[in-house]
Write a protein that holds these residues in place. Sequence first.
Motif, PDB file in Angstrom:
ATOM      1  N   VAL A   1       0.821  -1.210   0.000  1.00 30.86           N
ATOM      2  CA  VAL A   1       0.000   0.000   0.000  1.00 30.86           C
ATOM      3  C   VAL A   1       0.859   1.265   0.000  1.00 30.86           C
ATOM      4  CG1 VAL A   1      -1.598   1.330   1.436  1.00 30.86           C
ATOM      5  CG2 VAL A   1      -2.040  -1.082   0.974  1.00 30.86           C
TER       6      VAL A   1
ATOM      7  N   SER B   1      -2.512   7.405  -3.414  1.00 30.62           N
ATOM      8  CA  SER B   1      -3.727   7.567  -2.598  1.00 30.62           C
ATOM      9  C   SER B   1      -4.954   7.943  -3.425  1.00 30.62           C
ATOM     10  CB  SER B   1      -3.518   8.668  -1.546  1.00 30.62           C
ATOM     11  OG  SER B   1      -2.620   8.232  -0.566  1.00 30.62           O
TER      12      SER B   1
ATOM     13  N   THR C   1      -5.844   6.864  -6.331  1.00 31.19           N
ATOM     14  CA  THR C   1      -6.412   5.777  -7.140  1.00 31.19           C
ATOM     15  C   THR C   1      -7.770   5.394  -6.572  1.00 31.19           C
ATOM     16  OG1 THR C   1      -4.199   4.946  -7.561  1.00 31.19           O
ATOM     17  CG2 THR C   1      -6.021   3.433  -8.020  1.00 31.19           C
ATOM     18  N   LEU C   2      -8.781   5.363  -7.434  1.00 34.91           N
ATOM     19  CA  LEU C   2     -10.141   5.121  -6.958  1.00 34.91           C
ATOM     20  C   LEU C   2     -10.386   3.654  -6.647  1.00 34.91           C
ATOM     21  CD1 LEU C   2     -12.181   7.480  -9.299  1.00 34.91           C
ATOM     22  CD2 LEU C   2     -11.682   7.801  -6.859  1.00 34.91           C
ATOM     23  N   SER C   3     -11.197   3.416  -5.646  1.00 42.84           N
ATOM     24  CA  SER C   3     -11.661   2.068  -5.291  1.00 42.84           C
ATOM     25  C   SER C   3     -12.464   1.461  -6.435  1.00 42.84           C
ATOM     26  CB  SER C   3     -12.559   2.177  -4.055  1.00 42.84           C
ATOM     27  OG  SER C   3     -13.216   0.946  -3.803  1.00 42.84           O
TER      28      SER C   3
ATOM     29  N   TYR D   1     -10.545  -3.922  -3.283  1.00 45.93           N
ATOM     30  CA  TYR D   1      -9.196  -3.520  -3.703  1.00 45.93           C
ATOM     31  C   TYR D   1      -8.073  -3.872  -2.723  1.00 45.93           C
ATOM     32  CZ  TYR D   1      -9.350   0.841  -0.922  1.00 45.93           C
ATOM     33  OH  TYR D   1      -9.412   1.744   0.098  1.00 45.93           O
TER      34      TYR D   1
ATOM     35  N   LYS E   1     -13.684  11.083  -1.227  1.00 45.52           N
ATOM     36  CA  LYS E   1     -13.688  10.060  -2.281  1.00 45.52           C
ATOM     37  C   LYS E   1     -13.300   8.687  -1.750  1.00 45.52           C
ATOM     38  CE  LYS E   1     -13.467  13.133  -6.155  1.00 45.52           C
ATOM     39  NZ  LYS E   1     -12.621  14.020  -6.958  1.00 45.52           N
ATOM     40  N   ARG E   2     -13.883   7.653  -2.344  1.00 45.16           N
ATOM     41  CA  ARG E   2     -13.516   6.267  -2.019  1.00 45.16           C
ATOM     42  C   ARG E   2     -12.260   5.924  -2.808  1.00 45.16           C
ATOM     43  NH1 ARG E   2     -16.959   2.968   0.697  1.00 45.16           N
ATOM     44  NH2 ARG E   2     -15.829   1.185  -0.106  1.00 45.16           N
ATOM     45  N   ASN E   3     -11.119   6.251  -2.264  1.00 45.22           N
ATOM     46  CA  ASN E   3      -9.870   5.936  -2.951  1.00 45.22           C
ATOM     47  C   ASN E   3      -8.916   5.197  -2.010  1.00 45.22           C
ATOM     48  OD1 ASN E   3      -8.643   7.865  -1.297  1.00 45.22           O
ATOM     49  ND2 ASN E   3      -9.006   9.504  -2.776  1.00 45.22           N
ATOM     50  N   ILE E   4      -7.769   4.827  -2.540  1.00 45.00           N
ATOM     51  CA  ILE E   4      -6.817   4.022  -1.774  1.00 45.00           C
ATOM     52  C   ILE E   4      -6.322   4.767  -0.539  1.00 45.00           C
ATOM     53  CG2 ILE E   4      -4.474   3.015  -1.898  1.00 45.00           C
ATOM     54  CD1 ILE E   4      -5.166   1.884  -4.578  1.00 45.00           C
ATOM     55  N   GLY E   5      -6.437   6.087  -0.562  1.00 53.42           N
ATOM     56  CA  GLY E   5      -6.068   6.876   0.609  1.00 53.42           C
ATOM     57  C   GLY E   5      -6.808   6.447   1.869  1.00 53.42           C
ATOM     58  N   VAL E   6      -8.054   5.985   1.709  1.00 49.52           N
ATOM     59  CA  VAL E   6      -8.862   5.547   2.852  1.00 49.52           C
ATOM     60  C   VAL E   6      -8.169   4.384   3.572  1.00 49.52           C
ATOM     61  CG1 VAL E   6     -11.084   4.535   3.517  1.00 49.52           C
ATOM     62  CG2 VAL E   6     -11.004   6.311   1.739  1.00 49.52           C
ATOM     63  N   LEU E   7      -7.553   3.506   2.807  1.00 46.95           N
ATOM     64  CA  LEU E   7      -6.796   2.386   3.375  1.00 46.95           C
ATOM     65  C   LEU E   7      -5.417   2.851   3.868  1.00 46.95           C
ATOM     66  CD1 LEU E   7      -6.344  -0.700   3.820  1.00 46.95           C
ATOM     67  CD2 LEU E   7      -5.634  -0.835   1.420  1.00 46.95           C
ATOM     68  N   LYS E   8      -4.771   3.608   3.024  1.00 45.05           N
ATOM     69  CA  LYS E   8      -3.391   4.041   3.286  1.00 45.05           C
ATOM     70  C   LYS E   8      -3.286   4.842   4.577  1.00 45.05           C
ATOM     71  CE  LYS E   8       0.361   5.768   0.412  1.00 45.05           C
ATOM     72  NZ  LYS E   8       0.774   6.096  -0.948  1.00 45.05           N
TER      73      LYS E   8
ATOM     74  N   VAL F   1      -3.445   2.301   7.456  1.00 45.94           N
ATOM     75  CA  VAL F   1      -2.384   1.286   7.497  1.00 45.94           C
ATOM     76  C   VAL F   1      -1.032   1.887   7.862  1.00 45.94           C
ATOM     77  CG1 VAL F   1      -1.062  -0.277   6.007  1.00 45.94           C
ATOM     78  CG2 VAL F   1      -3.555  -0.355   5.996  1.00 45.94           C
ATOM     79  N   GLU F   2      -0.810   3.128   7.434  1.00 46.31           N
ATOM     80  CA  GLU F   2       0.485   3.754   7.708  1.00 46.31           C
ATOM     81  C   GLU F   2       0.798   3.858   9.191  1.00 46.31           C
ATOM     82  OE1 GLU F   2       1.323   6.397   3.695  1.00 46.31           O
ATOM     83  OE2 GLU F   2       0.327   7.348   5.417  1.00 46.31           O
TER      84      GLU F   2
ATOM     85  N   ILE G   1     -13.944   0.626   4.598  1.00 42.02           N
ATOM     86  CA  ILE G   1     -13.791   0.157   3.216  1.00 42.02           C
ATOM     87  C   ILE G   1     -14.880  -0.834   2.839  1.00 42.02           C
ATOM     88  CG2 ILE G   1     -12.273  -1.071   1.625  1.00 42.02           C
ATOM     89  CD1 ILE G   1      -9.916   0.144   3.129  1.00 42.02           C
TER      90      ILE G   1
END
Lengths: 363, 363
Positions: A33, A38, A40-42, A244, B23-30, B33-34, B214
């Motif tokens: 990750v 960041s 990149t869309l889900s 994702y 927005k639903r993007n990878i940032g939500v996970l990142k 997790v960080e 997510i």
Amino acid sequence: MVTTNALSEAFQATSIQLAGHGKRNIGVLKDVVESLDSETLSDIYGNGEIIEQFQVKMAAYLGKESAVFFPSGTMAQQIALRLWADKKKQKKVAYHPLCHLEIHEADGLKELHHLDVHLLGEENRVVTIHDLESMPTDVAVVLLELPQREIGGQLPEWEELVRMSSYCRTNGIYLHLDGARLYEILPYYGKTAAEVCELFDSAYISMYKGIGGIAGAILAGSDNFIQEAKVWKQRYGGNLISLYPYIVTANAYFDERHDKMPEYYENAKKLAQLFNTCAHIQTVPETPVSNMFHVHIDASKEELERIFTTVMKTTDIGITSYVKEMSDETLGFELSLGDQLGQIPETELENVFSLLRNAMNNL
Amino acid sequence: MVTTNALSEAFQATSIQLAGHGKRNIGVLKDVVESLDSETLSDIYGNGEIIEQFQVKMAAYLGKESAVFFPSGTMAQQIALRLWADKKKQKKVAYHPLCHLEIHEADGLKELHHLDVHLLGEENRVVTIHDLESMPTDVAVVLLELPQREIGGQLPEWEELVRMSSYCRTNGIYLHLDGARLYEILPYYGKTAAEVCELFDSAYISMYKGIGGIAGAILAGSDNFIQEAKVWKQRYGGNLISLYPYIVTANAYFDERHDKMPEYYENAKKLAQLFNTCAHIQTVPETPVSNMFHVHIDASKEELERIFTTVMKTTDIGITSYVKEMSDETLGFELSLGDQLGQIPETELENVFSLLRNAMNNL
């Protein structure tokens, strides 16, 4: 099966292990990750570039028209068998007695789909052409697991596999591949994934076993088959708003490891040979045909737990976290080789087996 | 429903939106997790601290003995209804005509469990005690969705809800809560989650809707009920080797946002009032009772797409990415308030509605 005891604790405390790619921890997610954008869309309920591109990539790798990402292989395979049974309008499916669907899914296939099962052949050997020839005539679909995990990852010879595929085609029986560990058998067969999958109408492949992703599965087949599988994926509650986290890790570890299977296979053969130099120990198969094998040992549970605990504490190298009853009722454990064995210096590996040989000889 | 067109593109291009957390993007996970320790071990097939601790936490929050984390609400709720039907030995379940299980799950409940459905009341209103009193006598379980999403997030009054719960208890009918958006109704009821759940035998809550995780869901109930639900979770292929990517984010966003529901609720009322100052626009409900409402508009699709596209391009604030036919056949869209509205300066918000009012008045 894994009990929290001295053996398990000693294993958890080791710095490196003979099998696998390393511990299943949050680092597996974090490492991937951290390098992603960041913005990149889900994926959204099965749509979006992040899932669609990966499905296209895996369909191409498996040589099928289409593929769909599932949260689990359990879900993917039950659906595959249901679809073939519906298409054939026959409720009977056939697979090995130690098939994942038979022993690890709390009877999901029977409880959710009311399909009948014909068990092929015997527990301690792979399915043969003769098992197919003697099936009841109303079998809609045969599932073959390559390699057969519960007996140490054994395989039919390629010619036998081709004969089984031809038999099914000739007799209008669908053939599904439980290819949870498909990557891992390609070095032995000397074939591409697509060449193996060409023998099957549909194929499932795991996104965590061989390549070390977090979870998830790919089901591949014709466009029409995959369209129908997506409807069932929604019915199961498998069409999550976002898959994702599994997809990005599957993609990263696929790229990193799918070409390393020859290394894992060579290391499995080497490691099995070392185990087989010890008294009372026999690997199944004797010479691995994939990255995995089982270690069968003729000794008591107490003796084995004591010996492995001592060797692991002495060497700081993890062998196994458990010993349990194997399919032939001897005690043992399973090993699936990954990145780690190659990172252990030769002398340290020799030390592990020198200690183990001594201990087993003294039993 | 969402079409890629000028409206959707204009929405995607805006810097901030009226609804949601972003927005639903990878940032939500990142982002989550960080901050986690790489060495934290994964859950393994439903076991392990990371999943067990979260389940205990959510069971306590919901005031139930036990809870289990599911990959999806679809899976959790089908299983809940199946368990109650089995316990009652009756195959009939009852829910609202616009229940998620009826319209969004490709008939999973019927195809996988062969349960019969009695639809309660009418599409455009919430379920009442009279609907329960006039049910067939062989209903095993009633599912109530609070708030009723497809009609803008409407709710029965608390006293009505208590009466419905009593009616079910008195008559030996199980009562299940579709609490996908349970957090969001607590400010209106002035109750805790546990006080609401106390009226129900089992409850499901979403891990992404209100709190912005997510994916994932919690199903809560008695120890025995949850034990049985875990067996079905395995049957469905929902007992993934690792669910932690969803769990760590659910946990983080639950902690961050579950206390913010009063803010979202107040903002929903304020925003609905602004929409209701525009000609041809009416919110459903007129005064929201949660963080969500529907915007119904008496105008053509072309007019609406033109107006919203223009306002969004002018203000850089996202209103909606789509207009579609709502449950009463007028055009409209749904809004669920989150962190973002509070981040928009008053003057900018006024500007949006000043432009929208002008445009709607000129229709």
